[in-house]
Design a protein around this motif. Structure first.
Motif, PDB file in Angstrom:
ATOM      1  N   TYR A 168      31.840  45.377  45.338  1.00  0.00           N
ATOM      2  CA  TYR A 168      33.174  45.824  45.739  1.00  0.00           C
ATOM      3  C   TYR A 168      33.844  46.603  44.603  1.00  0.00           C
ATOM      4  CZ  TYR A 168      32.943  42.453  49.632  1.00  0.00           C
ATOM      5  OH  TYR A 168      32.589  41.749  50.760  1.00  0.00           O
ATOM      6  N   TYR A 169      33.743  46.070  43.389  1.00  0.00           N
ATOM      7  CA  TYR A 169      34.365  46.741  42.251  1.00  0.00           C
ATOM      8  C   TYR A 169      33.749  48.120  42.017  1.00  0.00           C
ATOM      9  CZ  TYR A 169      37.658  43.204  40.911  1.00  0.00           C
ATOM     10  OH  TYR A 169      38.744  42.365  40.896  1.00  0.00           O
ATOM     11  N   LEU A 170      32.443  48.225  42.147  1.00  0.00           N
ATOM     12  CA  LEU A 170      31.800  49.527  41.941  1.00  0.00           C
ATOM     13  C   LEU A 170      32.148  50.510  43.055  1.00  0.00           C
ATOM     14  CD1 LEU A 170      28.311  48.429  40.599  1.00  0.00           C
ATOM     15  CD2 LEU A 170      30.277  49.283  39.298  1.00  0.00           C
ATOM     16  N   THR A 171      32.151  50.052  44.293  1.00  0.00           N
ATOM     17  CA  THR A 171      32.451  50.924  45.436  1.00  0.00           C
ATOM     18  C   THR A 171      33.882  51.442  45.375  1.00  0.00           C
ATOM     19  OG1 THR A 171      30.831  49.801  46.840  1.00  0.00           O
ATOM     20  CG2 THR A 171      32.592  51.022  47.962  1.00  0.00           C
ATOM     21  N   PHE A 172      34.849  50.540  45.244  1.00  0.00           N
ATOM     22  CA  PHE A 172      36.253  50.966  45.219  1.00  0.00           C
ATOM     23  C   PHE A 172      36.584  51.714  43.936  1.00  0.00           C
ATOM     24  CE2 PHE A 172      36.927  47.160  48.146  1.00  0.00           C
ATOM     25  CZ  PHE A 172      36.870  47.935  49.291  1.00  0.00           C
ATOM     26  N   GLY A 173      35.985  51.306  42.835  1.00  0.00           N
ATOM     27  CA  GLY A 173      36.200  52.023  41.584  1.00  0.00           C
ATOM     28  C   GLY A 173      35.738  53.460  41.684  1.00  0.00           C
ATOM     29  N   ASP A 174      34.560  53.657  42.278  1.00  0.00           N
ATOM     30  CA  ASP A 174      34.036  55.016  42.460  1.00  0.00           C
ATOM     31  C   ASP A 174      34.979  55.838  43.334  1.00  0.00           C
ATOM     32  OD1 ASP A 174      31.871  57.010  42.156  1.00  0.00           O
ATOM     33  OD2 ASP A 174      31.591  56.671  44.316  1.00  0.00           O
ATOM     34  N   TYR A 175      35.455  55.243  44.406  1.00  0.00           N
ATOM     35  CA  TYR A 175      36.345  55.955  45.326  1.00  0.00           C
ATOM     36  C   TYR A 175      37.648  56.390  44.647  1.00  0.00           C
ATOM     37  CZ  TYR A 175      39.320  57.044  49.275  1.00  0.00           C
ATOM     38  OH  TYR A 175      40.173  57.693  50.131  1.00  0.00           O
ATOM     39  N   TYR A 176      38.219  55.509  43.842  1.00  0.00           N
ATOM     40  CA  TYR A 176      39.505  55.811  43.197  1.00  0.00           C
ATOM     41  C   TYR A 176      39.357  56.474  41.833  1.00  0.00           C
ATOM     42  CZ  TYR A 176      41.867  53.210  46.863  1.00  0.00           C
ATOM     43  OH  TYR A 176      42.355  52.793  48.082  1.00  0.00           O
ATOM     44  N   GLY A 177      38.125  56.674  41.374  1.00  0.00           N
ATOM     45  CA  GLY A 177      37.917  57.316  40.081  1.00  0.00           C
ATOM     46  C   GLY A 177      38.266  56.411  38.908  1.00  0.00           C
ATOM     47  N   ILE A 178      38.078  55.121  39.097  1.00  0.00           N
ATOM     48  CA  ILE A 178      38.377  54.109  38.078  1.00  0.00           C
ATOM     49  C   ILE A 178      37.085  53.360  37.777  1.00  0.00           C
ATOM     50  CG2 ILE A 178      39.636  51.946  37.648  1.00  0.00           C
ATOM     51  CD1 ILE A 178      41.823  53.103  39.535  1.00  0.00           C
ATOM     52  N   ARG A 179      36.865  53.038  36.520  1.00  0.00           N
ATOM     53  CA  ARG A 179      35.657  52.302  36.137  1.00  0.00           C
ATOM     54  C   ARG A 179      35.678  50.914  36.777  1.00  0.00           C
ATOM     55  NH1 ARG A 179      32.572  53.892  31.606  1.00  0.00           N
ATOM     56  NH2 ARG A 179      31.367  52.101  32.323  1.00  0.00           N
ATOM     57  N   GLY A 180      34.910  50.754  37.853  1.00  0.00           N
ATOM     58  CA  GLY A 180      34.844  49.476  38.550  1.00  0.00           C
ATOM     59  C   GLY A 180      34.285  48.372  37.686  1.00  0.00           C
TER      60      GLY A 180
END
Length: 159
Positions: free
Chosen positions: A18-30
């Protein structure tokens, strides 16, 4: 990420994807946001005001003095709220529209006021001295543990 936290807390939920997926979407290091969640939840042991059942992995609204903070329906939604809150701090851009806004404190953030992890000092957690540095320290330990695991695995595959 999940392996790292399970070495400390075997009962930790597996939230890395979840952290990697949403981080990628928002441009934030998940992966670094995951490290922040480890700090906020005491490695998902929830020894502070927030409980596991709240799916609040970043302490949103938990302001101390037994204030429980926000609750989310699912773990996925809780991670999404965490990344949306980081997005609010990181930029003044509009929130992308693929996911609904689930962060109840998004509009309380001074938008764009913390574009780096270190800039979260005194903003996310008060007084928050060295808050960003502590997140990055956890991330570095997680990374170092992962590298050690890869080296051990490689050695075991090459007799």
């Amino acid at each position: 990420m999940n392996r790292f936290v399970k070495n400390i807390n075997p009962k930790a939920p597996e939230l890395g994807s979840y952290y990697l997926t949403f981080g990628d979407y928002y441009g934030i290091r998940g992966d670094v946001a995951f490290a922040q969640a480890l700090l906020e939840t005491d490695y998902f042991r929830f020894t502070g005001d927030v409980t596991l059942e709240q799916n609040n992995f970043s302490g949103l609204g938990a302001t101390g003095s037994k204030a429980r903070g926000a609750s989310f329906k699912t773990a996925e939604e809780g991670v999404l709220a965490h990344l949306q809150h980081l997005y609010a701090y990181a930029t003044t851009k509009n929130l992308p529209s693929r996911y609904p806004l689930v962060d109840p404190r998004f509009h309380l953030v001074e938008r764009g006021s913390a574009p780096t992890w270190i800039a979260l000092n005194g903003k996310w957690a008060v007084p928050g001295r060295n808050y960003g540095q502590t997140i990055l320290d956890i991330y570095e330990r997680m990374l170092h543990t992962s590298i050690q695991h890869l080296e051990t695995t490689r050695q075991n595959l090459n007799p």
